[in-house]
Scaffold this motif. Structure first.
Motif, PDB file in Angstrom:
ATOM      1  N   HIS A 629       0.857  -1.193   0.000  1.00 11.34           N
ATOM      2  CA  HIS A 629       0.000   0.000   0.000  1.00 11.34           C
ATOM      3  C   HIS A 629       0.892   1.242   0.000  1.00 11.34           C
ATOM      4  N   GLY A 630       0.255   2.394  -0.085  1.00  7.33           N
ATOM      5  CA  GLY A 630       0.996   3.650   0.013  1.00  7.33           C
ATOM      6  C   GLY A 630       1.293   4.301  -1.334  1.00  7.33           C
ATOM      7  N   PHE A 631       1.012   3.584  -2.421  1.00  9.27           N
ATOM      8  CA  PHE A 631       1.325   4.132  -3.745  1.00  9.27           C
ATOM      9  C   PHE A 631       0.160   4.964  -4.271  1.00  9.27           C
ATOM     10  N   ASP A 632       0.491   5.990  -5.046  1.00  8.82           N
ATOM     11  CA  ASP A 632      -0.541   6.633  -5.856  1.00  8.82           C
ATOM     12  C   ASP A 632       0.114   7.149  -7.126  1.00  8.82           C
ATOM     13  N   ARG A 633      -0.702   7.517  -8.096  1.00  8.31           N
ATOM     14  CA  ARG A 633      -0.177   7.951  -9.396  1.00  8.31           C
ATOM     15  C   ARG A 633       0.713   9.169  -9.217  1.00  8.31           C
ATOM     16  N   PRO A 634       1.802   9.307  -9.962  1.00 12.13           N
ATOM     17  CA  PRO A 634       2.234   8.426 -11.043  1.00 12.13           C
ATOM     18  C   PRO A 634       3.107   7.262 -10.564  1.00 12.13           C
ATOM     19  N   ARG A 635       3.371   7.172  -9.256  1.00 14.16           N
ATOM     20  CA  ARG A 635       4.325   6.149  -8.801  1.00 14.16           C
ATOM     21  C   ARG A 635       3.768   4.738  -8.996  1.00 14.16           C
ATOM     22  N   GLY A 636       2.476   4.574  -8.850  1.00 16.04           N
ATOM     23  CA  GLY A 636       1.847   3.257  -8.981  1.00 16.04           C
ATOM     24  C   GLY A 636       0.405   3.379  -8.563  1.00 16.04           C
ATOM     25  N   ALA A 637      -0.363   2.307  -8.816  1.00  6.46           N
ATOM     26  CA  ALA A 637      -1.777   2.362  -8.454  1.00  6.46           C
ATOM     27  C   ALA A 637      -1.931   2.158  -6.947  1.00  6.46           C
ATOM     28  N   ASN A 638      -3.043   2.656  -6.410  1.00  8.95           N
ATOM     29  CA  ASN A 638      -3.307   2.584  -4.971  1.00  8.95           C
ATOM     30  C   ASN A 638      -4.193   1.385  -4.664  1.00  8.95           C
ATOM     31  N   VAL A 639      -3.665   0.477  -3.831  1.00  9.33           N
ATOM     32  CA  VAL A 639      -4.404  -0.747  -3.503  1.00  9.33           C
ATOM     33  C   VAL A 639      -5.712  -0.432  -2.777  1.00  9.33           C
ATOM     34  N   ALA A 640      -5.799   0.758  -2.161  1.00  7.34           N
ATOM     35  CA  ALA A 640      -7.027   1.113  -1.438  1.00  7.34           C
ATOM     36  C   ALA A 640      -8.233   1.194  -2.375  1.00  7.34           C
ATOM     37  N   GLN A 641      -7.966   1.256  -3.694  1.00  6.73           N
ATOM     38  CA  GLN A 641      -9.079   1.241  -4.645  1.00  6.73           C
ATOM     39  C   GLN A 641      -9.858  -0.065  -4.602  1.00  6.73           C
ATOM     40  N   LEU A 642      -9.214  -1.101  -4.050  1.00  4.41           N
ATOM     41  CA  LEU A 642      -9.907  -2.393  -3.939  1.00  4.41           C
ATOM     42  C   LEU A 642     -10.751  -2.476  -2.675  1.00  4.41           C
ATOM     43  N   ILE A 643     -10.576  -1.495  -1.778  1.00  3.22           N
ATOM     44  CA  ILE A 643     -11.160  -1.606  -0.441  1.00  3.22           C
ATOM     45  C   ILE A 643     -12.436  -0.778  -0.369  1.00  3.22           C
ATOM     46  N   SER A 644     -13.477  -1.390   0.162  1.00  6.99           N
ATOM     47  CA  SER A 644     -14.751  -0.693   0.269  1.00  6.99           C
ATOM     48  C   SER A 644     -14.878  -0.027   1.640  1.00  6.99           C
ATOM     49  N   ALA A 645     -15.487   1.162   1.647  1.00  4.36           N
ATOM     50  CA  ALA A 645     -15.757   1.839   2.915  1.00  4.36           C
ATOM     51  C   ALA A 645     -17.126   1.458   3.454  1.00  4.36           C
ATOM     52  N   THR A 646     -17.809   0.581   2.764  1.00  3.00           N
ATOM     53  CA  THR A 646     -19.143   0.207   3.231  1.00  3.00           C
ATOM     54  C   THR A 646     -19.306  -1.303   3.429  1.00  3.00           C
TER      55      THR A 646
END
Ligand SMILES: Nc1nc2c(c(=O)[nH]1)N[C@H]1C(S)=C(S)[C@@H](COP(=O)(O)OP(=O)(O)OC[C@H]3O[C@@H](n4cnc5c(=O)[nH]c(N)nc54)[C@H](O)[C@@H]3O)O[C@H]1N2
Ligand SMILES: Nc1nc2c(c(=O)[nH]1)N[C@H]1C(S)=C(S)[C@@H](COP(=O)(O)OP(=O)(O)OC[C@H]3O[C@@H](n4cnc5c(=O)[nH]c(N)nc54)[C@H](O)[C@@H]3O)O[C@H]1N2
Ligand code: SF4
Ligand SMILES: [Mo]
Length: 670
Positions: A629-646
């Motif tokens: 975890h910890g990545f965001d563009r442009p370094r890499g995709a963010n794994v939190a996109q797989l995680i639901s808040a609901t």
């Protein structure tokens, strides 16, 4: 002319002693302090990159205010007047709960700033407090409170004395620990495994597992079963009767709760051979007293509460708590929990915020998963983010970004330009670790010795950066409240004044006078058993009920992984070597998904998709998909996109599930 200064690293719990070489106002080198009594010269690549991180071109230099959609540089007075004015108006119109504070993970390494931020929040009178705990490990304070009677109770392994260290879902060789600190982990684990045994339960053959006596690649999400099996075995033969009689209650309920966890049942659910489970229980019996530590692999899973509970129960059943050879509690040389801390804690869970009553309020905070809803419902209009990066660390970052754009105020206190800073209305540039006097107050309770360190600033603060305590104090003054400890005033106080007021002037004076600002002594045993308010509860009903939750194994699940060269989303600058966001897959899973080494893969959940490069790993259990975890563009995709808040939230703590989440894989056609 270069000068050498002794200090300590403020990136992780290891708190490594460092020697910093300074030329003028440039930090030219950082190396381990060989004379440091706890860390003895050890550093990791992040610590050695601390100079480069201090001089990161993305450091924030000046206060910035959003005007007509653009962030523009303004003076501190202009920024603080504007921010305080807007907060006052929001409080006036909608009440204090409309102002939320997010206390990010790195604020723990700036206790003066953290305390001032939390006091400001309290003085405003808002219930909308959020911290990184509820995206990390709320099972730990929950279980500590229910079993031991206090949420900050964090037993540490007796590294020098224990004959068996059991590690579940943690990789200290990379992370250096999770609420328990392990500096110089390779040497520490080699010593331990040479003298006794180290067992690691992890779906991946991690850097830590490679140094262990034994590695058990249990299926993700099954730690509570392994621990329940051990508790059952030890209760039948090998429990410390005298300890249990004197210090614990509800053994019968515990016995009943784990009655079904036979070796055969647990082997079937975990995928571990019966013989390995038998060997493990044999090793626990042989060792007598043991140390059990867990990490995010456990606390981010569906069975986090049950696993933390049974880990604590195992420590109690073996009579290992607060005794040599087992685990101890560090009162902290500065924090002094033995004098102040452990009594009188009453935290009743309360309903969550208006838009998410299902997410309980515990430990004086709401779960992070509620924040986007609270904003979208119009209940929260201002967010103060302190040393955190919620747009990268929270679940469902796209939805949170949408919610943030709806805010009247997003005030971000950081040292670098981050995804969250990019969206800010008010940017508050803070002094970094190298620019402030500091002490290990608050973190000393996780250290492997009773130790503390004071550091003066290594360089003078650059540009217009200010201490976080100063920023919070100035905001408080404009809102008509005192925020600094000891009634200090932000205009006249110094870092040292604030530290004195927090940790005690006498204690701080003694520490400053010690060589290198460092003091240390051996672990302390027995003080908890002497002073506990009530006997330990082996079977709190809320936790026993957790075992009724269905265990739903999936074929492929997400598992978290930390990397050596960055802390969460805090990376060194681009010219310093760092990690990439590789997706580790078992070769059989990769083949089934039609992807190979170095190819791009799409990982999918109902919440979203993540795209990354495949690295084949035959040391990972089939079915485990390991993504950092910890990545965001442009370094890499963010794994939190797989995680639901609901979906899949923990009903007791509101924790989002970041491990053990079912995923699907498909080749990437780009
Ligand atoms: N270098 C570095 N150090 C860090 C950080 C960092 O980002 N980088 N972050 C810091 C922070 S904020 C924290 S919270 C700590 C976390 O420290 P740790 O908890 O030690 O974190 P990880 O190194 O990710 O180790 C988690 C392990 O759990 C395993 N795992 C996943 N799912 C399961 C499961 O269901 N059961 C079991 N038994 N294992 C499982 C993973 O394979 C992984 O090896 O690290 C801190 N230190
Ligand atoms: N999917 C998924 N999500 C996760 C995790 C995961 O494993 N998987 N891990 C979770 C965990 S364990 C945690 S702890 C959270 C972390 O969540 P956050 O705390 O929100 O994120 P960090 O990336 O640690 O942000 C720390 C920020 O502090 C800044 N900083 C560094 N030093 C200073 C300083 O001296 N002063 C100030 N003011 N700022 C400073 C850094 O630049 C950085 O932006 O993320 C969680 N989110
Ligand atoms: S292990 Fe690395 S990041 Fe952690 S304190 Fe030590 S040098 Fe800093
Ligand atoms: Mo964390």
């Amino acid at each position: 002319m270069s000068q050498l200064h002794r200090s300590y690293c403020r990136q992780c719990l290891a708190l490594c002693g460092i020697v910093v070489t300074v030329e003028g106002d440039r930090i030219v080198a950082v190396r381990g302090d060989p004379d440091h009594p706890v860390t003895r010269g050890y550093t990791c690549p992040k610590g050695r990159a601390f100079g480069a991180m201090h001089h990161d071109p993305s450091r924030l230099d000046v206060p910035e205010l959003r005007r007509n959609g653009e962030l523009v540089a303004v003076s501190w007075d202009e920024l603080l007047d504007d921010l305080a004015g807007r907060l006052a108006r929001i409080i006036d119109e909608d009440g204090p709960d409309a102002v939320a504070t997010y206390v990010g993970s790195l604020s723990w390494w700036d206790q003066a700033g953290k305390a001032a931020g939390e006091t400001l929040h309290r003085r405003i009178g808002s219930r909308s407090k959020y911290t990184s705990t509820t995206v990390d490990c709320p099972a730990k304070p929950l279980v500590a409170e229910l079993v031991y009677g206090h949420p900050f109770f964090t037993p540490l392994p007796d590294l020098a004395g224990t004959g068996l260290l059991l590690v579940l879902g943690a990789n200290p060789v990379v992370s250096h620990g999770h609420s328990w600190s392990l500096p110089d982990p390779v040497v520490a684990l080699r010593e331990l495994a040479g003298r006794g045994e180290v067992w690691v339960v992890d779906p991946r053959r991690t850097e830590t597992a490679r140094l262990a006596t034994r590695h058990l690649p249990a299926r993700p999400g099954t730690d509570h079963l392994v621990l329940g099996y051990l508790v059952r075995e030890l209760l039948a033969d090998g429990a410390d009767r005298e300890f249990l009689d004197r210090h614990a209650v509800h053994e019968e309920e515990l016995c009943k709760a784990v009655a079904g966890f036979s070796a055969e049942f647990v082997a079937g659910a975990t995928g571990l051979p019966v013989a390995d489970l038998n060997n493990l229980s044999g090793a626990v019996r042989r060792a007598g007293r043991i140390a059990v530590v867990t990490g995010t692999g456990v606390t981010m899973g569906a069975a986090a509460n049950a696993a933390e509970w049974l880990a604590a129960a195992l420590v109690l059943v073996t009579g290992s708590l607060d005794r040599p050879g087992g685990m101890w509690c560090n009162p902290g040389l500065l924090s002094r929990l033995d004098e102040s801390g452990l009594q009188g804690w009453k935290s009743k869970p309360a309903p969550g915020p208006a838009s998410r009553p299902d997410l309980p309020r515990r430990f004086g905070q709401y779960p992070c998963a509620a924040l986007a809803d609270e904003i979208q419902a119009g209940n929260v209009r201002a967010v103060l983010s302190l040393a955190g990066n919620p747009l990268v660390s929270f679940p469902d970052p796209d939805r949170l970004a949408g919610a943030f754009s709806q805010l009247d105020v997003l005030a971000v206190a950081d040292i670098r330009r981050t995804a969250t800073v990019e969206r800010a209305t008010h940017v508050l540039p803070c002094t970094g670790a190298m620019e402030r006097a500091d002490a290990t107050f608050g973190l000393d309770i996780a250290q492997p010795l009773v130790a503390a360190q004071y550091t003066p600033p290594i360089v003078t603060p650059g540009a217009q950066r200010r201490p976080l305590w100063w920023i919070m104090g100035q905001l408080g003054a404009r809102l008509g409240c005192d925020v600094l400890p000891g009634a200090l005033q932000p205009d006249t106080a110094t870092d040292d004044d604030v530290l004195d007021a927090l940790a005690g002037a006498d204690r701080m004076a003694a520490l400053r006078a010690a060589p290198g600002g460092i003091a240390s002594g051996p672990p302390r045993f027995g003080w908890i058993l002497e002073r506990r308010e009530r006997p330990f509860n082996l079977a709190p009903p809320e936790l026993v009920a957790e075992l009724d939750r269905p265990f739903e194994p999936a074929e492929l699940v997400l598992t978290p992984r930390r990397q050596v060269r960055h802390i969460n989303s805090w990376f060194p600058p681009p010219d310093v070597r760092t990690d990439d966001a590789a997706v580790l897959l078992h070769p059989a899973d990769a083949a089934r998904a039609g992807v190979g080494e170095g190819q791009r893969v799409v990982v999918r959940t109902p919440a979203g998709a993540f795209e990354g490069i495949v690295r084949l790993d035959d040391g990972i259990a089939p079915g485990a998909v390991s993504i950092p975890h910890g990545f965001d563009r442009p370094r890499g995709a963010n794994v939190a996109q797989l995680i639901s808040a609901t979906a899949a939230l923990d009903p007791l703590t509101g924790m989002v599930r970041q491990s053990g989440l079912p995923v699907e894989l498909e080749p990437c056609d780009r």
